[in-house]
Design a protein around this motif. Structure first.
Motif, PDB file in Angstrom:
ATOM      1  N   GLY A  63     -72.388  19.535  54.841  1.00 58.94           N
ATOM      2  CA  GLY A  63     -73.324  18.164  54.770  1.00 58.94           C
ATOM      3  C   GLY A  63     -73.105  16.889  55.421  1.00 58.94           C
ATOM      4  O   GLY A  63     -73.937  16.211  55.490  1.00 58.94           O
ATOM      5  N   ASN A  64     -72.107  17.006  56.053  1.00 60.11           N
ATOM      6  CA  ASN A  64     -72.100  15.796  57.136  1.00 60.11           C
ATOM      7  C   ASN A  64     -72.645  16.082  58.407  1.00 60.11           C
ATOM      8  O   ASN A  64     -73.165  17.008  58.688  1.00 60.11           O
ATOM      9  N   LYS A  65     -72.711  14.936  59.416  1.00 61.10           N
ATOM     10  CA  LYS A  65     -73.426  15.039  60.678  1.00 61.10           C
ATOM     11  C   LYS A  65     -73.104  16.310  61.555  1.00 61.10           C
ATOM     12  O   LYS A  65     -73.689  16.628  62.392  1.00 61.10           O
ATOM     13  N   TYR A  66     -71.794  16.749  61.309  1.00 64.73           N
ATOM     14  CA  TYR A  66     -71.218  17.898  62.020  1.00 64.73           C
ATOM     15  C   TYR A  66     -71.609  19.199  61.627  1.00 64.73           C
ATOM     16  O   TYR A  66     -71.115  20.284  62.105  1.00 64.73           O
ATOM     17  N   SER A  67     -72.261  19.452  60.319  1.00 63.19           N
ATOM     18  CA  SER A  67     -72.584  20.633  59.967  1.00 63.19           C
ATOM     19  C   SER A  67     -73.923  20.798  59.289  1.00 63.19           C
ATOM     20  O   SER A  67     -74.506  21.231  58.526  1.00 63.19           O
ATOM     21  N   ARG A  68     -74.977  20.501  60.455  1.00 64.63           N
ATOM     22  CA  ARG A  68     -76.207  20.742  60.345  1.00 64.63           C
ATOM     23  C   ARG A  68     -76.855  21.901  60.952  1.00 64.63           C
ATOM     24  O   ARG A  68     -77.976  21.915  61.111  1.00 64.63           O
ATOM     25  N   ARG A  69     -75.889  22.520  61.514  1.00 69.91           N
ATOM     26  CA  ARG A  69     -76.255  23.874  62.452  1.00 69.91           C
ATOM     27  C   ARG A  69     -76.283  25.166  61.429  1.00 69.91           C
ATOM     28  O   ARG A  69     -75.061  25.058  60.906  1.00 69.91           O
ATOM     29  N   HIS A  70     -77.170  25.863  61.263  1.00 70.92           N
ATOM     30  CA  HIS A  70     -77.164  27.154  60.665  1.00 70.92           C
ATOM     31  C   HIS A  70     -77.766  28.055  61.429  1.00 70.92           C
ATOM     32  O   HIS A  70     -78.670  27.955  62.166  1.00 70.92           O
ATOM     33  N   LYS A  71     -77.501  29.449  61.150  1.00 67.51           N
ATOM     34  CA  LYS A  71     -78.120  30.501  61.739  1.00 67.51           C
ATOM     35  C   LYS A  71     -79.561  30.709  61.733  1.00 67.51           C
ATOM     36  O   LYS A  71     -80.379  30.902  62.302  1.00 67.51           O
ATOM     37  N   THR A  72     -80.026  30.284  60.377  1.00 71.09           N
ATOM     38  CA  THR A  72     -81.560  30.592  59.911  1.00 71.09           C
ATOM     39  C   THR A  72     -82.158  29.560  59.473  1.00 71.09           C
ATOM     40  O   THR A  72     -83.554  29.405  59.169  1.00 71.09           O
ATOM     41  N   LEU A  73     -81.572  28.595  58.857  1.00 71.65           N
ATOM     42  CA  LEU A  73     -82.123  27.391  58.014  1.00 71.65           C
ATOM     43  C   LEU A  73     -81.930  26.309  58.762  1.00 71.65           C
ATOM     44  O   LEU A  73     -81.070  25.730  59.483  1.00 71.65           O
ATOM     45  N   ASP A  74     -82.887  25.431  58.597  1.00 70.21           N
ATOM     46  CA  ASP A  74     -83.010  24.085  59.271  1.00 70.21           C
ATOM     47  C   ASP A  74     -82.935  22.951  58.088  1.00 70.21           C
ATOM     48  O   ASP A  74     -83.471  23.061  57.051  1.00 70.21           O
ATOM     49  N   PRO A  75     -81.976  22.004  58.308  1.00 64.40           N
ATOM     50  CA  PRO A  75     -81.401  21.155  57.162  1.00 64.40           C
ATOM     51  C   PRO A  75     -82.553  20.254  56.801  1.00 64.40           C
ATOM     52  O   PRO A  75     -82.572  19.973  55.475  1.00 64.40           O
ATOM     53  N   ASP A  76     -83.492  19.898  57.672  1.00 65.98           N
ATOM     54  CA  ASP A  76     -84.661  19.068  57.354  1.00 65.98           C
ATOM     55  C   ASP A  76     -85.907  19.758  56.974  1.00 65.98           C
ATOM     56  O   ASP A  76     -86.455  19.413  55.944  1.00 65.98           O
ATOM     57  N   ARG A  77     -86.159  20.991  57.365  1.00 68.13           N
ATOM     58  CA  ARG A  77     -87.250  21.684  56.973  1.00 68.13           C
ATOM     59  C   ARG A  77     -86.823  22.449  55.739  1.00 68.13           C
ATOM     60  O   ARG A  77     -87.896  22.914  54.640  1.00 68.13           O
ATOM     61  N   ASP A  78     -85.710  23.136  55.716  1.00 65.45           N
ATOM     62  CA  ASP A  78     -85.341  24.146  54.435  1.00 65.45           C
ATOM     63  C   ASP A  78     -84.318  23.345  53.612  1.00 65.45           C
ATOM     64  O   ASP A  78     -83.303  23.863  52.945  1.00 65.45           O
ATOM     65  N   GLU A  79     -84.527  22.076  53.266  1.00 65.36           N
ATOM     66  CA  GLU A  79     -83.558  21.129  52.513  1.00 65.36           C
ATOM     67  C   GLU A  79     -83.121  21.695  51.063  1.00 65.36           C
ATOM     68  O   GLU A  79     -81.882  21.639  50.945  1.00 65.36           O
ATOM     69  N   LYS A  80     -83.853  22.202  50.450  1.00 64.01           N
ATOM     70  CA  LYS A  80     -83.440  22.531  49.134  1.00 64.01           C
ATOM     71  C   LYS A  80     -82.783  23.790  49.088  1.00 64.01           C
ATOM     72  O   LYS A  80     -81.758  24.274  48.364  1.00 64.01           O
ATOM     73  N   VAL A  81     -82.765  24.663  50.415  1.00 63.75           N
ATOM     74  CA  VAL A  81     -82.134  25.862  50.474  1.00 63.75           C
ATOM     75  C   VAL A  81     -80.672  25.660  51.209  1.00 63.75           C
ATOM     76  O   VAL A  81     -79.581  26.042  50.730  1.00 63.75           O
ATOM     77  N   PHE A  82     -80.839  24.656  52.111  1.00 61.92           N
ATOM     78  CA  PHE A  82     -79.627  24.396  53.122  1.00 61.92           C
ATOM     79  C   PHE A  82     -78.490  23.781  52.318  1.00 61.92           C
ATOM     80  O   PHE A  82     -77.417  23.863  52.379  1.00 61.92           O
ATOM     81  N   PHE A  83     -79.297  22.725  51.341  1.00 62.07           N
ATOM     82  CA  PHE A  83     -78.242  22.001  50.483  1.00 62.07           C
ATOM     83  C   PHE A  83     -77.793  22.774  49.135  1.00 62.07           C
ATOM     84  O   PHE A  83     -77.207  22.100  48.098  1.00 62.07           O
ATOM     85  N   ASN A  84     -78.028  23.865  48.854  1.00 65.95           N
ATOM     86  CA  ASN A  84     -77.910  24.446  47.673  1.00 65.95           C
ATOM     87  C   ASN A  84     -76.572  24.717  47.647  1.00 65.95           C
ATOM     88  O   ASN A  84     -76.378  26.293  47.516  1.00 65.95           O
TER      89      ASN A  84
END
Length: 140
Positions: free
Chosen positions: A35-56
């Protein structure tokens, strides 16, 4: 802490806690939670577009998976049998949860736990981050 990163441990250069500990001879490792600025990369999810799943996720996943991954990585790299853990704010919450749910693991891997600004109850917290987590979290 919440909505922060390990940057706070190295700001103010020579007067920062990480540099002070390193000068005293300690091997210092800094971790960053989801959830911090260094953990916004994910293999399949975009934290802005997929917010509800990314931050689940919650402190439960951070304790079960993230804390364990950080501790095991440090011990693997250092070849030490145990480490001292200093947590601040959210870092204490994650460790408190691990201590209650995985006491054997913690006893085996952690020699000392220092809780700075401990957070064990979030009832009166007004953080936007906490509100956001409660909106996307499915835990009952």
């Amino acid at each position: 802490g919440l909505d922060d990163s390990a940057d706070c441990w190295v700001m103010n250069s020579n007067k920062s806690p990480a540099f002070i500990a390193a000068r005293e001879g300690y091997d210092v490792w800094l971790g960053n939670w989801r959830g911090n600025k260094y953990s916004r990369r994910h293999k399949t999810l975009d934290p802005d577009r997929d917010e509800k799943v990314f931050f689940n996720y919650s402190f439960i996943e951070m304790s079960r998976f993230d804390l364990r991954a950080m501790v095991d990585k440090v011990l693997e790299c250092t070849k030490a049998s145990k480490l001292a853990y200093i947590g601040h704010s959210m870092g204490t919450t994650v460790m408190f949860y691990a201590m209650t749910t995985e006491p054997d693991y913690i006893e085996k891997k952690i020699s000392l736990f220092v809780a700075l600004g401990p957070v064990a109850k979030l009832k009166n917290c007004n953080s936007n981050f906490i509100r956001k987590l409660s909106e996307v979290r499915a835990y009952a």
